[in-house]
Motif scaffolding. Structure first.
Motif, PDB file in Angstrom:
ATOM      1  N   ASP A  39       0.804  -1.230   0.000  1.00  0.00           N
ATOM      2  CA  ASP A  39       0.000   0.000   0.000  1.00  0.00           C
ATOM      3  C   ASP A  39       0.835   1.276   0.000  1.00  0.00           C
ATOM      4  O   ASP A  39       0.420   2.285  -0.564  1.00  0.00           O
ATOM      5  CB  ASP A  39      -0.934   0.030   1.223  1.00  0.00           C
ATOM      6  N   CYS A  40       1.982   1.257   0.639  1.00  0.00           N
ATOM      7  CA  CYS A  40       2.768   2.505   0.733  1.00  0.00           C
ATOM      8  C   CYS A  40       3.783   2.634  -0.401  1.00  0.00           C
ATOM      9  O   CYS A  40       4.543   3.590  -0.449  1.00  0.00           O
ATOM     10  CB  CYS A  40       3.469   2.597   2.084  1.00  0.00           C
ATOM     11  N   GLY A  41       3.799   1.669  -1.297  1.00  0.00           N
ATOM     12  CA  GLY A  41       4.680   1.766  -2.461  1.00  0.00           C
ATOM     13  C   GLY A  41       6.151   1.534  -2.153  1.00  0.00           C
ATOM     14  O   GLY A  41       7.015   1.901  -2.941  1.00  0.00           O
ATOM     15  N   GLY A  42       6.431   0.954  -1.016  1.00  0.00           N
ATOM     16  CA  GLY A  42       7.821   0.620  -0.698  1.00  0.00           C
ATOM     17  C   GLY A  42       8.494   1.591   0.245  1.00  0.00           C
ATOM     18  O   GLY A  42       9.719   1.574   0.398  1.00  0.00           O
ATOM     19  N   SER A  82      10.301 -13.074   9.769  1.00  0.00           N
ATOM     20  CA  SER A  82       9.493 -12.055   9.097  1.00  0.00           C
ATOM     21  C   SER A  82      10.372 -10.939   8.553  1.00  0.00           C
ATOM     22  O   SER A  82      11.321 -10.504   9.217  1.00  0.00           O
ATOM     23  CB  SER A  82       8.518 -11.409  10.102  1.00  0.00           C
ATOM     24  N   ARG A  83      10.057 -10.474   7.346  1.00  0.00           N
ATOM     25  CA  ARG A  83      10.696  -9.283   6.769  1.00  0.00           C
ATOM     26  C   ARG A  83       9.671  -8.542   5.924  1.00  0.00           C
ATOM     27  O   ARG A  83       8.652  -9.110   5.523  1.00  0.00           O
ATOM     28  CB  ARG A  83      11.879  -9.683   5.860  1.00  0.00           C
ATOM     29  N   LEU A  84       9.973  -7.278   5.665  1.00  0.00           N
ATOM     30  CA  LEU A  84       9.155  -6.519   4.723  1.00  0.00           C
ATOM     31  C   LEU A  84       9.820  -6.657   3.358  1.00  0.00           C
ATOM     32  O   LEU A  84      10.994  -6.300   3.187  1.00  0.00           O
ATOM     33  CB  LEU A  84       9.067  -5.052   5.153  1.00  0.00           C
ATOM     34  N   SER A  85       9.061  -7.166   2.391  1.00  0.00           N
ATOM     35  CA  SER A  85       9.675  -7.501   1.099  1.00  0.00           C
ATOM     36  C   SER A  85      10.109  -6.268   0.315  1.00  0.00           C
ATOM     37  O   SER A  85      10.917  -6.380  -0.606  1.00  0.00           O
ATOM     38  CB  SER A  85       8.737  -8.381   0.267  1.00  0.00           C
ATOM     39  N   CYS A  86       9.607  -5.082   0.691  1.00  0.00           N
ATOM     40  CA  CYS A  86      10.054  -3.861  -0.016  1.00  0.00           C
ATOM     41  C   CYS A  86      11.452  -3.445   0.416  1.00  0.00           C
ATOM     42  O   CYS A  86      12.034  -2.540  -0.179  1.00  0.00           O
ATOM     43  CB  CYS A  86       9.069  -2.709   0.192  1.00  0.00           C
ATOM     44  N   GLN A  87      11.969  -4.081   1.446  1.00  0.00           N
ATOM     45  CA  GLN A  87      13.291  -3.717   1.948  1.00  0.00           C
ATOM     46  C   GLN A  87      14.351  -4.745   1.566  1.00  0.00           C
ATOM     47  O   GLN A  87      15.480  -4.699   2.046  1.00  0.00           O
ATOM     48  CB  GLN A  87      13.241  -3.549   3.480  1.00  0.00           C
TER      49      GLN A  87
END
Ligand code: FES
Length: 106
Positions: A39-42, A82-87
């Motif tokens: 949603d936040c575009g990365g 867990s990780r955020l895939s945008c990072q």
């Protein structure tokens, strides 16, 4: 080209040819992978790109930065992998990595 394997909460796998330098989230969005909304575009501000990393790749992916960690602190169903895939930037080192999307994102 490294291959990233996206696994949904039912175990269905989608193997995608990724481009080095793009993020695991960008690759997912381009390929309409379910369970990653971004949603936040990365911008590391929504946690809708939350994934579980293959245990065998945890070291290669590395630890989250502080900003990512604070987003993860508020995400649902967080696990040790867990990780955020945008990072996470795609590189040859990540060839064959499986990332699983949490059930709560489907
Ligand atoms: Fe929003 Fe990753 S896309 S935190």
């Amino acid at each position: 080209m490294p291959k990233i394997i996206y696994v949904d909460h039912t175990g269905e796998e989608r193997a995608i040819e990724a481009t080095n330098g793009e993020t695991v989230m960008e690759t997912a969005i381009k390929n309409s992978i379910p369970g990653i909304d971004a949603d936040c575009g990365g911008a590391c501000a929504c946690a809708t790109c939350h994934v579980y990393i293959d245990e065998g790749f945890m070291e290669k992916v590395g630890k989250p930065e502080d900003m990512e960690q604070s987003m993860l602190d508020f995400a649902e169903n967080v696990q040790s992998n867990s990780r955020l895939s945008c990072q996470i930037s795609v590189s040859d080192d990540l060839d064959g990595m499986r990332v699983t999307t949490p059930e709560s994102q489907h």
